[in-house]
Design a protein around this motif. Structure first.
Motif, PDB file in Angstrom:
ATOM      1  N   ILE A  77      45.759  26.930  28.313  1.00 60.44           N
ATOM      2  CA  ILE A  77      45.337  27.638  27.092  1.00 60.44           C
ATOM      3  C   ILE A  77      44.773  26.565  26.174  1.00 60.44           C
ATOM      4  O   ILE A  77      45.422  25.543  25.937  1.00 60.44           O
ATOM      5  CB  ILE A  77      46.501  28.352  26.390  1.00 60.44           C
ATOM      6  N   ARG A 156      52.525  30.024  22.997  1.00 56.43           N
ATOM      7  CA  ARG A 156      52.080  30.290  24.369  1.00 56.43           C
ATOM      8  C   ARG A 156      52.378  31.727  24.786  1.00 56.43           C
ATOM      9  O   ARG A 156      51.515  32.435  25.320  1.00 56.43           O
ATOM     10  CB  ARG A 156      52.769  29.314  25.337  1.00 56.43           C
ATOM     11  N   GLU A 157      53.593  32.177  24.503  1.00 63.41           N
ATOM     12  CA  GLU A 157      53.992  33.524  24.900  1.00 63.41           C
ATOM     13  C   GLU A 157      53.203  34.593  24.142  1.00 63.41           C
ATOM     14  O   GLU A 157      52.828  35.630  24.700  1.00 63.41           O
ATOM     15  CB  GLU A 157      55.496  33.698  24.690  1.00 63.41           C
ATOM     16  N   ILE A 160      49.647  34.735  25.681  1.00 69.13           N
ATOM     17  CA  ILE A 160      49.681  35.393  26.986  1.00 69.13           C
ATOM     18  C   ILE A 160      49.818  36.907  26.829  1.00 69.13           C
ATOM     19  O   ILE A 160      49.242  37.685  27.590  1.00 69.13           O
ATOM     20  CB  ILE A 160      50.827  34.833  27.845  1.00 69.13           C
ATOM     21  N   THR A 170      41.981  31.208  27.121  1.00 68.76           N
ATOM     22  CA  THR A 170      42.877  31.111  28.274  1.00 68.76           C
ATOM     23  C   THR A 170      42.117  30.842  29.558  1.00 68.76           C
ATOM     24  O   THR A 170      41.009  31.319  29.762  1.00 68.76           O
ATOM     25  CB  THR A 170      43.691  32.408  28.452  1.00 68.76           C
ATOM     26  N   GLU A 173      44.730  31.092  34.856  1.00 66.15           N
ATOM     27  CA  GLU A 173      46.189  31.238  34.873  1.00 66.15           C
ATOM     28  C   GLU A 173      46.719  30.524  33.627  1.00 66.15           C
ATOM     29  O   GLU A 173      46.924  29.316  33.632  1.00 66.15           O
ATOM     30  CB  GLU A 173      46.763  30.616  36.140  1.00 66.15           C
ATOM     31  N   PRO A 174      46.951  31.245  32.543  1.00 63.96           N
ATOM     32  CA  PRO A 174      47.175  30.607  31.229  1.00 63.96           C
ATOM     33  C   PRO A 174      48.581  30.060  30.987  1.00 63.96           C
ATOM     34  O   PRO A 174      49.340  30.573  30.184  1.00 63.96           O
ATOM     35  CB  PRO A 174      46.863  31.743  30.253  1.00 63.96           C
ATOM     36  N   THR A 176      51.429  30.133  32.574  1.00 61.58           N
ATOM     37  CA  THR A 176      52.506  31.113  32.693  1.00 61.58           C
ATOM     38  C   THR A 176      53.670  30.607  33.543  1.00 61.58           C
ATOM     39  O   THR A 176      54.721  31.228  33.576  1.00 61.58           O
ATOM     40  CB  THR A 176      51.980  32.411  33.324  1.00 61.58           C
TER      41      THR A 176
END
Length: 231
Positions: A77, A156-157, A160, A170, A173-174, A176
C-alpha cells in the motif's frame, strides 16, 4: 510412469496450472494499464525538474515507488503526504509478509547535483534537509514505537476495507499477509539530485548510509531510474 501420467491427467488435467486469484489479476492489469511510463520520469529528471514537478508525477502513479521498493513486488500500500508526529513524509509504503515493513520516503528535485562540485565534496544542502526531516520522523516513531506500530496497522486495515486515507494506492495484494502482533520494520529513503561522478558518489552514499546515526538510504535520480523495470 507413462500410465501414471495418463491417469494423473485424466484425474485433473489442470493440476500443474498455477492458481490465479481473479481479484489480484484484475488489480494488476488495472495498475499496468494506468502506469506512468519510465520515459515521463526520465524527461523530468533530465530537464532538471524541481521536487514539486517530480512529486506531482509520482502522485499520479504511486506504483513508481512500489515497483522499486515493495517486497514482495505485488504486496504493498503506498501513500503520499503520510503523517508522522507533527509532520509528514512525502511518501510511505507498507509492504511485507508476516512482518510488515514501513518505508518512509523523502523526494527532492533533480535540479541540483547530489554532491557539491567543490573541493570539499559535501552533499548538497537539499540532501541534508531531507536527512534532518527523516531523522525527526524516525525519532518520533522510536519514542512512540508501540503506539505507532498499532497506528500503521490500523491504517492498513482501514485501507484494505475500502477507506481512502492519505491518497492510498493498493497493490495487487495490499499487505494483507502481515501479522499485527509482530514487530514492524522501518526503513527510510531519500531520492534526489543528479549523479556527476558515480564511482566517487557511490562511496559517499555508502558512508552516509552506514555511518549515519539513523538508517537512511540515499539515491540520486540517476541510480533510481536504473532500478525501474518498466518501459
Amino acid at each position: 510412469m507413462t500410465e501414471i501420467e495418463k491417469m494423473r491427467v485424466q484425474i485433473d488435467p489442470l493440476m500443474e496450472f498455477s492458481y490465479v486469484d481473479s481479484a489480484k489479476l484484475v488489480r494488476q492489469l488495472t495498475i499496468e494499464n494506468n502506469m506512468v511510463r519510465k520515459s515521463a520520469l526520465q524527461e523530468l529528471v533530465h530537464a532538471g525538474a524541481g521536487e514539486r514537478q517530480i512529486q506531482s508525477l509520482i502522485k499520479r502513479d504511486l506504483s513508481l515507488l512500489a515497483e522499486t521498493y515493495a517486497s514482495p513486488s505485488y504486496n504493498y500500500i503506498c501513500f503520499s503526504e503520510f503523517p508522522v508526529g507533527n509532520g509528514f513524509v512525502d511518501f510511505a509504503i507498507f509492504t511485507g509478509v508476516s512482518w510488515m515493513t514501513v518505508i518512509l520516503i523523502e523526494v527532492k528535485g533533480a535540479d541540483f547535483n547530489i554532491v557539491n562540485q567543490s573541493g570539499y565534496q559535501k552533499f548538497n544542502a537539499n540532501i541534508d534537509t531531507a536527512a534532518s526531516q527523516i531523522r525527526e520522523r524516525l525519532g518520533f516513531i522510536h519514542r512512540n514505537i508501540q503506539a505507532f506500530k498499532e497506528h500503521v496497522h490500523e491504517i492498513r486495515e482501514k485501507v484494505i476495507s475500502g477507506t481512502s486515507l492519505f491518497n492510498a494506492f493498493t497493490g495487487p495484494e495490499p499487505a494483507t499477509q502481515v501479522d499485527p502482533n509482530k514487530d514492524v520494520n522501518f526503513h527510510s529513503i531519500i531520492i534526489g539530485g543528479r549523479t556527476v561522478d558515480d564511482l566517487k558518489e557511490s562511496s559517499m552514499r555508502h558512508d552516509f548510509e552506514r555511518y549515519s546515526s539513523l538508517p537512511i538510504n540515499l539515491e540520486s535520480w540517476d541510480s533510481y531510474l536504473r532500478k525501474l523495470r518498466r518501459n
